[in-house]
Design an enzyme around this catalytic site. Structure first.
Site, PDB file in Angstrom:
ATOM      1  N   SER A   3      41.812  38.306  47.750  1.00  0.00           N
ATOM      2  CA  SER A   3      40.621  38.138  46.916  1.00  0.00           C
ATOM      3  C   SER A   3      39.626  39.278  47.168  1.00  0.00           C
ATOM      4  CB  SER A   3      40.002  36.759  47.166  1.00  0.00           C
ATOM      5  OG  SER A   3      38.962  36.500  46.258  1.00  0.00           O
ATOM      6  N   LEU A   4      38.475  38.990  47.779  1.00  0.00           N
ATOM      7  CA  LEU A   4      37.515  40.040  48.136  1.00  0.00           C
ATOM      8  C   LEU A   4      38.203  41.162  48.921  1.00  0.00           C
ATOM      9  CD1 LEU A   4      34.649  41.205  48.912  1.00  0.00           C
ATOM     10  CD2 LEU A   4      34.782  39.684  50.886  1.00  0.00           C
ATOM     11  N   HIS A  11      38.244  32.192  41.104  1.00  0.00           N
ATOM     12  CA  HIS A  11      39.598  32.368  40.555  1.00  0.00           C
ATOM     13  C   HIS A  11      39.968  31.262  39.563  1.00  0.00           C
ATOM     14  CE1 HIS A  11      40.166  35.762  43.173  1.00  0.00           C
ATOM     15  NE2 HIS A  11      39.711  35.040  44.175  1.00  0.00           N
ATOM     16  N   GLN A  15      41.219  39.840  38.213  1.00  0.00           N
ATOM     17  CA  GLN A  15      41.327  39.073  39.463  1.00  0.00           C
ATOM     18  C   GLN A  15      40.416  37.854  39.543  1.00  0.00           C
ATOM     19  OE1 GLN A  15      39.274  39.465  42.958  1.00  0.00           O
ATOM     20  NE2 GLN A  15      40.903  40.416  44.134  1.00  0.00           N
TER      21      GLN A  15
END
Length: 294
Positions: free
Chosen positions: A88-89, A195, A244
């Protein structure tokens, strides 16, 4: 082959990165540059703040990014990945560490991402929950049958999937998951439904910032969250990064693909060691370690 991986939100802790700042002139210079770019002394909150300070999305995301990226820079030649990924990040950390993005541009994008996500969370209260002990297909089926926003968000390891959506959707899903035999269906203390389709306003906002940022080819292939495949093309990397925020993090598939393509050791860079543990759950025979300080 050597793989390096970078953690996402939730890995933060008070004191993170302090020893880097104190022991490396390069780290100190980069941390101070970050304070300047962000317009507040994030180092004060990272080194001596409270858990509550660090839980603010606008602080959490840049803090984890800085710890990870500065650690990679300070390692110098010891940072020698043949493949790379971030959760993710952490994908932003991976892109900067591998040279696809400059330090300054990466930090600006992470800060904008955090603000945009915060805004989307405030617009519509939403949340996430961890589902343990069910097949991915069962979780997907239950989510699809619920008449509310609820989707698989993080495929973390076999039998560990995080779902994301409206508060009503998550509550219904947790009950149905337990009925279907989940060992646990645990609501998470997060700011919103990351998400998921509820992040669409943040995706639109961030897309503009990503489009206008210069991306380069990374020094090695980056396996991206949206489809767990390897990329080196700056344009493809950009488009995957834009997708994303509203797409699931396919971490289990990413690990399987990296191992299938020859990764024999994984090193996690940044706060915590969650990813090190997830690698082992995917394949217990693969070497996995984490580095948090010099």
């Amino acid at each position: 082959m050597k793989a390096f991986v970078f953690p996402g939100q939730g890995a933060q802790f008070v004191g993170m990165g302090k020893d880097l700042y104190e022991n490396s002139p390069l780290a100190k210079e980069l941390f101070e540059k970050a304070n300047e770019i962000l317009g507040f002394r994030i180092t004060d909150l990272m080194f001596d703040g409270t858990d509550e300070d660090l839980r603010q999305t606008k602080v959490t995301q840049p803090a984890i990014f800085l710890h990870s990226v500065i650690l990679a820079k300070v390692l110098g030649k010891e940072f020698n990945p043949q493949m790379i990924a971030g959760h993710s990040l952490g994908e932003f950390s991976a892109l900067v560490a591998s040279g696809a993005l400059s330090f300054e541009d990466g930090l600006v994008l992470v800060s904008k991402r955090a603000m945009a996500m915060q805004k989307a969370c405030e617009k519509e209260p939403s949340t996430m929950a961890a589902i343990l002990g069910l097949e991915d297909e069962v979780v997907e089926k239950i989510c699809a049958e619920i008449d509310a926003v609820v989707v698989p968000a993080n495929y973390n390891s076999p039998g560990q999937l995080v779902i994301s959506g409206s508060i009503a959707g998550i509550n219904i899903a947790c009950e149905k998951m337990k009925e279907a035999g989940a060992k646990r269906a645990l609501p998470l203390k997060v700011g919103g439904a990351f998400h998921s389709p509820l992040m669409e306003p943040a995706r639109v906002e961030l897309a503009q910032a990503i489009e206008s940022t210069t991306f380069n080819a990374p020094l090695c292939a980056i396996y991206q969250n949206v489809d767990a495949k390897a990329y080196t093309s700056p344009e493809e990397i950009k488009q995957n990064l834009i997708a994303q925020l509203t797409s699931p993090v396919r971490w289990t598939q990413t690990m399987l693909n990296m191992i299938g393509n020859g990764a024999s050791s994984f090193t996690e860079l940044g706060p915590g060691n969650v990813l090190q543990g997830l690698v082992k759950k995917v394949n217990k025979d693969v070497e996995a370690s984490s580095i948090q300080s010099l």
